[in-house]
Design a protein around this motif. Structure first.
Motif, mmCIF file in Angstrom:
data_model
loop_
_atom_site.group_PDB
_atom_site.id
_atom_site.type_symbol
_atom_site.label_atom_id
_atom_site.label_comp_id
_atom_site.label_asym_id
_atom_site.label_seq_id
_atom_site.Cartn_x
_atom_site.Cartn_y
_atom_site.Cartn_z
ATOM 1 N N LYS A 4 4.585 10.728 -7.765
ATOM 2 C CA LYS A 4 5.071 12.104 -7.729
ATOM 3 C C LYS A 4 5.734 12.419 -6.396
ATOM 4 N N SER A 5 5.321 11.707 -5.339
ATOM 5 C CA SER A 5 5.883 12.001 -4.011
ATOM 6 C C SER A 5 6.746 10.825 -3.546
ATOM 7 N N LYS A 6 7.608 11.110 -2.567
ATOM 8 C CA LYS A 6 8.439 10.072 -1.957
ATOM 9 C C LYS A 6 7.556 9.069 -1.225
ATOM 10 N N VAL A 7 7.955 7.800 -1.228
ATOM 11 C CA VAL A 7 7.247 6.805 -0.408
ATOM 12 C C VAL A 7 7.396 7.226 1.060
ATOM 13 N N GLN A 8 6.291 7.278 1.788
ATOM 14 C CA GLN A 8 6.348 7.834 3.147
ATOM 15 C C GLN A 8 7.081 6.937 4.134
ATOM 16 N N SER A 9 7.280 5.658 3.766
ATOM 17 C CA SER A 9 8.026 4.754 4.648
ATOM 18 C C SER A 9 9.425 4.542 4.078
ATOM 19 N N TRP A 10 10.435 4.920 4.851
ATOM 20 C CA TRP A 10 11.816 4.692 4.403
ATOM 21 C C TRP A 10 12.102 3.194 4.343
ATOM 22 N N TYR A 11 11.635 2.465 5.369
ATOM 23 C CA TYR A 11 11.990 1.052 5.499
ATOM 24 C C TYR A 11 11.389 0.213 4.381
ATOM 25 N N LEU A 12 10.200 0.574 3.924
ATOM 26 C CA LEU A 12 9.485 -0.272 2.959
ATOM 27 C C LEU A 12 9.531 0.287 1.542
ATOM 28 N N ASP A 13 10.344 1.313 1.307
ATOM 29 C CA ASP A 13 10.430 1.921 -0.027
ATOM 30 C C ASP A 13 10.971 0.892 -1.031
ATOM 31 N N LEU A 14 10.139 0.579 -2.007
ATOM 32 C CA LEU A 14 10.467 -0.472 -2.977
ATOM 33 C C LEU A 14 11.750 -0.178 -3.755
ATOM 34 N N SER A 15 12.050 1.101 -3.995
ATOM 35 C CA SER A 15 13.267 1.388 -4.774
ATOM 36 C C SER A 15 14.512 0.977 -3.992
ATOM 37 N N PHE A 16 14.499 1.134 -2.667
ATOM 38 C CA PHE A 16 15.639 0.657 -1.860
ATOM 39 C C PHE A 16 15.642 -0.869 -1.794
ATOM 40 N N LEU A 17 14.474 -1.438 -1.535
ATOM 41 C CA LEU A 17 14.407 -2.896 -1.324
ATOM 42 C C LEU A 17 14.849 -3.654 -2.573
ATOM 43 N N THR A 18 14.445 -3.150 -3.741
ATOM 44 C CA THR A 18 14.805 -3.873 -4.965
ATOM 45 C C THR A 18 16.287 -3.684 -5.303
ATOM 46 N N ARG A 19 16.887 -2.601 -4.802
ATOM 47 C CA ARG A 19 18.329 -2.443 -5.046
ATOM 48 C C ARG A 19 19.132 -3.429 -4.205
ATOM 49 N N TYR A 20 18.633 -3.780 -3.018
ATOM 50 C CA TYR A 20 19.335 -4.774 -2.200
ATOM 51 C C TYR A 20 19.044 -6.192 -2.699
ATOM 52 N N LEU A 46 0.814 -1.218 0.000
ATOM 53 C CA LEU A 46 0.000 0.000 0.000
ATOM 54 C C LEU A 46 0.848 1.269 0.000
ATOM 55 N N VAL A 47 1.915 1.322 0.799
ATOM 56 C CA VAL A 47 2.701 2.577 0.847
ATOM 57 C C VAL A 47 3.422 2.848 -0.468
ATOM 58 N N ASN A 48 3.748 1.799 -1.207
ATOM 59 C CA ASN A 48 4.474 2.022 -2.463
ATOM 60 C C ASN A 48 3.559 2.439 -3.607
ATOM 61 N N ILE A 49 2.288 2.124 -3.504
ATOM 62 C CA ILE A 49 1.359 2.450 -4.596
ATOM 63 C C ILE A 49 0.549 3.708 -4.293
ATOM 64 N N LEU A 50 0.072 3.844 -3.062
ATOM 65 C CA LEU A 50 -0.880 4.921 -2.765
ATOM 66 C C LEU A 50 -0.185 6.214 -2.335
ATOM 67 N N GLU A 51 -0.545 7.304 -3.014
ATOM 68 C CA GLU A 51 -0.089 8.638 -2.625
ATOM 69 C C GLU A 51 -1.292 9.389 -2.053
ATOM 70 N N PRO A 52 -1.036 10.466 -1.299
ATOM 71 C CA PRO A 52 -2.158 11.229 -0.739
ATOM 72 C C PRO A 52 -3.147 11.633 -1.833
ATOM 73 N N GLY A 53 -4.423 11.411 -1.580
ATOM 74 C CA GLY A 53 -5.471 11.797 -2.532
ATOM 75 C C GLY A 53 -5.867 10.690 -3.493
ATOM 76 N N ASP A 54 -5.037 9.639 -3.615
ATOM 77 C CA ASP A 54 -5.398 8.508 -4.487
ATOM 78 C C ASP A 54 -6.634 7.804 -3.937
#
Ligand SMILES: *Cc1c(COP(=O)(O)O)cnc(C)c1O
Length: 388
Positions: free
Chosen positions: A221-237, A76-84
């Motif tokens: 358009k906005s940063k993922v609000q969770s640092w820990y679960l941000d898919l761009s970081f997770l997929t890089r590891y 949910l945090v990776n897909i949904l932005e405020p207002g979606d």
């Protein structure tokens, strides 16, 4: 002081499920570094095994480093932005949890409700989607552990594909116990948890993202609000780069690897058939004890059997006697089912004939002691007919 050895309680509740000694042994192996080349190999092999169990070719398939709920949150945090806008099916605790997490993402959440014990009606879902513009995501729970309902997925997919929305599926209590079939059913994001039908201890949330979901992720358009679960970081590891983000729970991954290997050895079809068989036998035996199912046969989950507590029986008294005198755990009801329903899990390594029989014997003994007259022998004989 050393840890007092825990008693061998047979786990037949809503999870965790019994962990096979082979999985526990794998978990106790030497801890490698999280950037060790040998560990990278184990990561790759684990993801390949996950693709096999999810039945997908999705390149983004890996275990999130936390329990099942973190799989929900990661989706949910990776897909949904405020207002979606998100449309979520609610027919139990876990659909309700999805609503909570989605609204914490700042999304506008529209619920499609069904009575507890019933699946979400695809026609109602279609009506709801037609009345809205630009819904980004639809979420449903495949196996609602709070009620024992199995959501038929094909009709939901058919509806969602008429709109430009992603389909998110909670497969925590189905993956490894009944078909999830991510690619065949064309599901966009699916997550699960270690400790239900996969048969590992709690601590990881396998997840898979299809290409359509990754495109939506790229368009954020906005940063993922969770640092820990941000898919761009997770997929890089988890991908080729091996970029350090957080320390992977190494030994948990050993356990998942081993549990998944056991699923591969058993074969998915045989494993699904095993879950179905033992659930049928349990239900036949329970019926003979005067204990009836909550969910109609058509929508029943093989992994989680919800049954009505017989009239006059005290829930807490029975379950504490079952735990104390017979070393068996089953689950109580949640929300409107509290005190009215038992939730009996036959998941992963727990789904076996000897467990069904041991539970039927113990239940008949306690029920008789509490004044509900029934025959344990008859229950075993009814269950036995299913095994013929
Ligand atoms: C157990 C469960 C979860 C949550 O998993 P945790 O590991 O407890 O965080 C989510 N959804 C469903 C359907 C579940 O059964």
């Amino acid at each position: 002081m050393h840890l007092k050895k825990p008693q061998e309680v047979l786990l037949l509740g809503p999870g965790p499920s019994p962990v096979h000694p082979r999985v526990l042994e794998a978990m106790g192996q030497h801890t490698l570094g999280h950037l060790d080349p040998d560990f990278f190999q184990i990561m790759d092999q684990t993801n390949n095994l996950l693709r096999l169990v999810f039945e997908t070719k999705n390149r983004i398939t890996f275990p999130v480093s936390a329990t099942g709920s973190a799989g929900m949150e990661a989706a949910l945090v990776n897909i949904l932005e405020p207002g979606d806008k998100a449309v979520i099916g609610v027919n139990g605790v876990f659909g309700q949890r999805m609503v909570d997490v989605a609204s914490r993402c700042g999304a506008e959440v529209i619920e499609v409700d069904a009575e507890w014990g019933r699946p979400i009606d695809p026609e109602l879902l279609e009506k709801t989607l037609s009345a809205q513009s630009k819904v980004k995501l639809v979420g449903v729970v495949h196996a609602e552990t709070s009620t024992g309902v199995q959501q038929p997925l094909e009709p939901v997919v058919d509806v969602v594909r008429k709109f430009d929305a992603l389909l998110l599926v909670d497969a925590v209590t189905s993956l490894g116990g009944l078909p999830v079939a991510v690619d065949r059913r064309d599901l966009d994001i699916v997550y699960s948890g270690n400790q239900k039908c996969l048969g590992a201890p709690p601590g990881l949330a396998p997840i898979t993202f299809g290409e359509r979901a990754l495109e939506k992720f790229q368009e954020r358009k906005s940063k993922v609000q969770s640092w820990y679960l941000d898919l761009s970081f997770l997929t890089r590891y988890w991908g080729e780069e091996r970029f350090y983000h957080h320390t992977a729970p190494i030994n948990m991954i050993y356990a998942l690897f081993e549990a998944l290997s056991m699923i591969k050895e058993e074969g998915l079809e045989d494993r699904f058939a095993r879950h179905s068989l033992h659930s049928k036998a349990l239900i036949a035996g329970l019926k003979a004890l005067g204990v009836n199912t909550v969910v109609s046969e058509q929508h029943r989950l093989p992994s989680l059997n919800a049954v009505w507590i017989p009239e006059g029986i005290d829930d807490a008294q029975l379950r504490s006697s079952l735990r104390r005198d017979h070393l068996i755990e089953i689950g109580g009801g949640l929300g409107p089912f509290k005190g009215k329903v038992w939730r009996i899990g036959l998941m992963g390594n727990g789904s076996r004939r000897e467990n069904v029989e041991r539970l039927l014997k113990a239940l008949s003994e306690i029920l008789n002691n509490l004044g509900h007259k029934c025959s344990g022998e008859e229950a075993l004989s009814e269950a036995g007919k299913i095994y013929q």
